[in-house]
Scaffold this motif. Structure first.
Motif, PDB file in Angstrom:
ATOM      1  N   ILE A 259     -64.669  52.845  -6.944  1.00  0.00           N
ATOM      2  CA  ILE A 259     -64.160  54.145  -6.522  1.00  0.00           C
ATOM      3  C   ILE A 259     -64.218  54.420  -4.804  1.00  0.00           C
ATOM      4  CG2 ILE A 259     -64.336  56.760  -6.740  1.00  0.00           C
ATOM      5  CD1 ILE A 259     -65.665  56.506  -9.210  1.00  0.00           C
ATOM      6  N   PRO A 260     -63.279  54.456  -4.402  1.00  0.00           N
ATOM      7  CA  PRO A 260     -63.273  54.343  -2.672  1.00  0.00           C
ATOM      8  C   PRO A 260     -63.944  55.672  -2.147  1.00  0.00           C
ATOM      9  CG  PRO A 260     -61.160  54.988  -3.154  1.00  0.00           C
ATOM     10  CD  PRO A 260     -61.861  54.758  -4.718  1.00  0.00           C
ATOM     11  N   ARG A 261     -64.590  55.529  -0.893  1.00  0.00           N
ATOM     12  CA  ARG A 261     -65.228  56.489  -0.129  1.00  0.00           C
ATOM     13  C   ARG A 261     -66.272  57.145  -1.016  1.00  0.00           C
ATOM     14  NH1 ARG A 261     -59.755  56.570   0.545  1.00  0.00           N
ATOM     15  NH2 ARG A 261     -59.507  58.222  -1.045  1.00  0.00           N
ATOM     16  N   CYS A 262     -67.132  56.355  -1.612  1.00  0.00           N
ATOM     17  CA  CYS A 262     -68.586  57.058  -2.215  1.00  0.00           C
ATOM     18  C   CYS A 262     -69.542  55.804  -2.192  1.00  0.00           C
ATOM     19  CB  CYS A 262     -68.150  57.688  -3.597  1.00  0.00           C
ATOM     20  SG  CYS A 262     -67.929  56.627  -4.909  1.00  0.00           S
ATOM     21  N   GLY A 263     -70.715  56.244  -2.421  1.00  0.00           N
ATOM     22  CA  GLY A 263     -71.810  55.365  -2.589  1.00  0.00           C
ATOM     23  C   GLY A 263     -72.281  55.209  -3.785  1.00  0.00           C
ATOM     24  N   PRO A 269     -66.613  65.341  -4.658  1.00  0.00           N
ATOM     25  CA  PRO A 269     -66.126  65.971  -6.012  1.00  0.00           C
ATOM     26  C   PRO A 269     -64.883  65.184  -6.452  1.00  0.00           C
ATOM     27  CG  PRO A 269     -66.664  67.750  -4.511  1.00  0.00           C
ATOM     28  CD  PRO A 269     -66.814  66.495  -3.744  1.00  0.00           C
ATOM     29  N   ALA A 270     -64.175  64.407  -5.368  1.00  0.00           N
ATOM     30  CA  ALA A 270     -63.105  63.520  -5.765  1.00  0.00           C
ATOM     31  C   ALA A 270     -63.356  62.227  -6.672  1.00  0.00           C
ATOM     32  CB  ALA A 270     -62.397  63.245  -4.860  1.00  0.00           C
ATOM     33  N   ALA A 271     -65.019  61.687  -6.040  1.00  0.00           N
ATOM     34  CA  ALA A 271     -65.539  60.480  -6.604  1.00  0.00           C
ATOM     35  C   ALA A 271     -65.764  60.738  -8.207  1.00  0.00           C
ATOM     36  CB  ALA A 271     -66.665  60.176  -5.767  1.00  0.00           C
TER      37      ALA A 271
END
Length: 301
Positions: A259-263, A269-271
């Motif tokens: 999942i992009p742009r998360c850790g 919320p998008a993740a």
């Protein structure tokens, strides 16, 4: 065997939520594989000495979410991570569970012993207990889910971060096992735990040296080969712990979705919405619609 004390059920927003304290009275069997004793049920433990049965006891807090208007398609049992609990960070697991239940799945979240509202202390908890807790939660949840008519639901074991260890460890003892879903879990092995710290979260949590020795003896990646069911990893592509380990895990035969742009904890919320989508996609692969309900008899319409 498991027994529940004072289960409370609430129906709202399309799901039925049951909260129960479950008393563990299960006895697990240690298994010998060549010269290695498996004391944590499915995860090889090096250097174990005793072989036989080990009774254990304690109280587990379990929350079971299931669809309120139809039978569940299958059961998901989820273990939390180190220092976590059944709710997850910023309600990650609670919201994920509710979303899966609205989509037709029963989801059980538990506090591993030593965490949350289950019995025991964090300092005394063991990884072997975590496997036992997942098995106990699975047994209780299969009996508690509505509309199963006594048939065991296809079950997917899940774990977030360190919770992937008890999920993998319990997999060999769950039948029917439909799959294993790892959320941000890298299943690191022994060499990574030499000189590991014993204090976590600014000293709020302490890991015993016995726990670290137990962790160093586990071979969770080796255990993947014996699962015999699909294994899926879902991870944040910016996760500094898990993302670098994905190539090695893919070589072991599991599948992965980033999942992009998360850790590590799917912080946006998008993740988290994408986490639900990917989880549901994997569940549908594990339990195709044709397997959700018993086949009709000829001439039954």
């Amino acid at each position: 065997m498991t027994a529940s004390d004072g289960a409370v059920t609430v129906v709202a927003s399309g799901i039925r939520r049951t909260q129960a304290i479950v008393t563990q009275t299960v006895v697990t069997q240690a298994v010998v594989t060549q010269t290695v004793v498996t004391q944590t049920v499915g995860i090889e433990a090096v250097g174990a000495e005793a072989v036989g049965t080990r009774p254990f006891g304690g109280r587990l807090m379990i929350v079971l979410d299931e669809p309120s208007a139809r039978p569940a398609r299958g059961l998901v049992v989820c273990a939390h991570g180190l220092t976590g609990d059944r709710t997850g960070p910023v309600r990650l697991l609670a919201d994920w569970s509710a979303a899966l239940a609205r989509a037709g799945w029963a989801v059980a979240r538990l506090d591993l012993r030593g965490s949350g509202d289950s019995s025991g202390t964090f300092e005394e908890a063991t990884l072997a207990q975590g496997v036992e807790d997942v098995l106990g939660a699975t047994a209780w949840s299969r009996g508690a889910v509505a509309g199963t008519r006594g048939r065991p639901l296809p079950t997917v074991l899940a774990g977030i971060s360190l919770g992937g260890l008890p999920a993998v460890g319990a997999a060999a003892s769950v039948d029917p096992l439909a799959g294993v879903l790892l959320l941000s879990s890298d299943l690191l092995e022994a060499e990574h735990f030499a000189g590991a710290p014993t204090l976590f979260r600014d000293g709020e949590f302490h890991l015993s040296t016995a726990y670290l020795a137990e962790r160093a003896a586990l071979r969770p990646r080796a255990a993947l080969a014996s699962i015999g069911a699909p294994v899926r990893l879902v991870h944040g592509m910016d996760d500094p712990f898990v993302a670098p380990e994905v190539p090695a895990l893919l070589e072991l035969g599991i599948s992965a979705r980033g999942i992009p742009r998360c850790g590590h904890l799917f912080e946006t919320p998008a993740a988290r919405a994408r986490l639900v989508e990917l989880s549901l996609g994997f569940l549908r692969e594990c339990v195709p619609e044709a397997l959700e309900r018993p086949a009709r008899r000829p001439g039954s319409g």
